[in-house]
Design an enzyme around this catalytic site. Sequence first.
Site, mmCIF file in Angstrom:
data_model
loop_
_atom_site.group_PDB
_atom_site.id
_atom_site.type_symbol
_atom_site.label_atom_id
_atom_site.label_comp_id
_atom_site.label_asym_id
_atom_site.label_seq_id
_atom_site.Cartn_x
_atom_site.Cartn_y
_atom_site.Cartn_z
ATOM 1 N N HIS A 127 0.945 -1.125 -0.064
ATOM 2 C CA HIS A 127 0.014 0.009 0.041
ATOM 3 C C HIS A 127 0.855 1.222 0.034
ATOM 4 O O HIS A 127 2.268 1.085 0.573
ATOM 5 C CB HIS A 127 -0.792 0.075 1.378
ATOM 6 C CG HIS A 127 -1.991 0.946 1.421
ATOM 7 N ND1 HIS A 127 -1.699 2.289 1.684
ATOM 8 C CD2 HIS A 127 -3.324 0.992 1.108
ATOM 9 C CE1 HIS A 127 -2.772 2.862 1.872
ATOM 10 N NE2 HIS A 127 -3.744 2.346 1.517
ATOM 11 N N LYS A 226 -10.149 -1.254 10.396
ATOM 12 C CA LYS A 226 -10.421 -2.351 9.663
ATOM 13 C C LYS A 226 -10.766 -3.638 10.314
ATOM 14 O O LYS A 226 -10.740 -4.536 9.796
ATOM 15 C CB LYS A 226 -9.187 -2.482 8.845
ATOM 16 C CG LYS A 226 -8.908 -1.570 7.816
ATOM 17 C CD LYS A 226 -7.801 -1.688 6.951
ATOM 18 C CE LYS A 226 -7.077 -0.517 6.191
ATOM 19 N NZ LYS A 226 -8.144 -0.071 4.959
ATOM 20 N N CYS A 364 -4.856 2.405 -3.782
ATOM 21 C CA CYS A 364 -3.446 3.095 -2.994
ATOM 22 C C CYS A 364 -2.338 1.803 -3.465
ATOM 23 O O CYS A 364 -1.513 1.728 -2.404
ATOM 24 C CB CYS A 364 -3.611 3.298 -1.760
ATOM 25 S SG CYS A 364 -4.928 4.585 -1.310
HETATM 26 N N1 7TS Z 1 -1.674 -0.827 4.659
HETATM 27 C C1 7TS Z 1 -2.646 -1.531 4.024
HETATM 28 C C2 7TS Z 1 -2.034 -2.909 3.562
HETATM 29 C C3 7TS Z 1 -3.763 -0.950 3.874
HETATM 30 O O1 7TS Z 1 -4.697 -1.998 3.316
HETATM 31 C C4 7TS Z 1 -4.050 0.200 4.196
HETATM 32 C C5 7TS Z 1 -5.594 0.673 4.014
HETATM 33 C C6 7TS Z 1 -3.147 0.958 4.759
HETATM 34 C C7 7TS Z 1 -2.036 0.449 5.157
HETATM 35 C C8 7TS Z 1 -3.669 2.461 5.601
HETATM 36 O O2 7TS Z 1 -4.467 2.133 6.426
HETATM 37 P P1 7TS Z 1 -5.110 3.347 7.266
HETATM 38 O O3 7TS Z 1 -6.014 2.978 8.199
HETATM 39 O O4 7TS Z 1 -4.144 4.180 7.841
HETATM 40 O O5 7TS Z 1 -5.674 4.314 6.073
HETATM 41 N N2 7TS Z 1 -6.164 0.307 2.889
HETATM 42 C C9 7TS Z 1 -7.471 0.782 2.284
HETATM 43 C C10 7TS Z 1 -7.837 0.057 1.275
HETATM 44 O O6 7TS Z 1 -7.503 -1.132 0.768
HETATM 45 N N3 7TS Z 1 -9.096 0.724 0.996
HETATM 46 O O7 7TS Z 1 -9.319 1.866 1.722
HETATM 47 C C11 7TS Z 1 -8.187 1.903 2.165
#
Ligand code: 7TS
Length: 406
Positions: A127, A226, A364
Amino acid sequence: MIKKTENMKDIRDLFDILNTTVYNGKPLVYFDNAATTQKPRAVIDALTSYYTTLNSNIHRGAHYLSNIATEAYEESRRAVQAFINAKESCEIVFTRGTTESINLVASSFGKEYFTEGDEVIVSGMEHHSNIVPWQLAGAKLRPIPFSDEGVLDLEVFKKLFSSNTKLVAITHVSNTLGTINPIKEIITYAHERNIPVLVDGAQAISHTKVDVQDLDCDFYCFSGHKMYAPMGVGVMYGKKDILEKLPPYQGGGEMIKDVYFEYSTYNTLPFKFEAGTPSVGDVLGLKKAIDFMQEIGIENIAKHENMLLNYAVERMQEIDGMRFIGSAPNKTSVVSFLLGNSHPYDVGVLLDKLGVAVRTGHHCTQPIMDRYEIPGTVRASFAVYNTVEEIDIMINGLRKIAPMLM
Ligand code: 7TS
């Protein structure tokens, strides 16, 4: 209390939002769980209860409410510690989410250890949150390639180490492909070369048992939202001996011991990394989300989601023009796909009109799109409250949509 039951209705009943209807009465089918899961009533109630009965700032009060709120906040920290089997509660640092957790490590670890030309080994399926912070910290990235199915090439991984390697930063589970990476093997190999490992656990924490002592990772980062918890809270786990050597991330209240105009000294762990007023209510909600997951049991969650994944893939294969992006043998409940050469956004919009919420785009993970030479994917991602009937609604929708777009 949730009964350990195969009857998913008991679980769905805890999520009022799942009764939502959209576009003239179509039942909402929520398949955007990799972006954020819905929250059970107990989590939402924890927020209301905090703000109606306990709201106060923590760790600084000499008054009743503050003391109770502080104790509840620290109880959540111990709940997270037990959940991921950290050795000590001071290894659990609350952040706003995975993004902030990784930025924290990149900034502090980078300040302490990176010099010109240093390298961080990542995977090709990270990501952006596990790419950009390392670039901002001045490191050069060495990505591990992956196969068409979405499986990392560990032979190439072993060749990426050099005298400039300072860290391996790798996602446990890909948010786009669903691949569960063999992180234990990766950590063992890196440690044999004295290289620490950060794991991005954003997409793993709600699907698999995470035991940081068993993994022996140096850092493990994840987001509450999540895993059925509120937005605004995340975790950065770090091994105590490493965290003690790192400089603070942000400066401000709570992270200090003494402040003078000439210099300041810093608080002990974990407070050294928790500058300013934290999101106390969200942290209390995170504990309720952990309770929710533990009452069902992570193995039962994974079993149910696997069943949904297998069913979805089997039924989707029947649709002409279906192209799966990511078919690793070891996967969580994420299905990324395309319909022929149609644009993912068009598929997403049409599914939405049928009440089915999926995500479209690059998620992303632009390097993954470049790897497959595609503009994006349609992504359906399942959680514990999803059902076979909901997948049938999506399949029937895709059957209608496919001939319109191809
Ligand atoms: N790493 C991974 C593997 C992720 O899927 C996400 C968010 C993040 C880091 C960042 O997480 P955050 O909570 O700090 O934003 N992924 C996604 C997605 O797949 N669709 O929306 C956000």
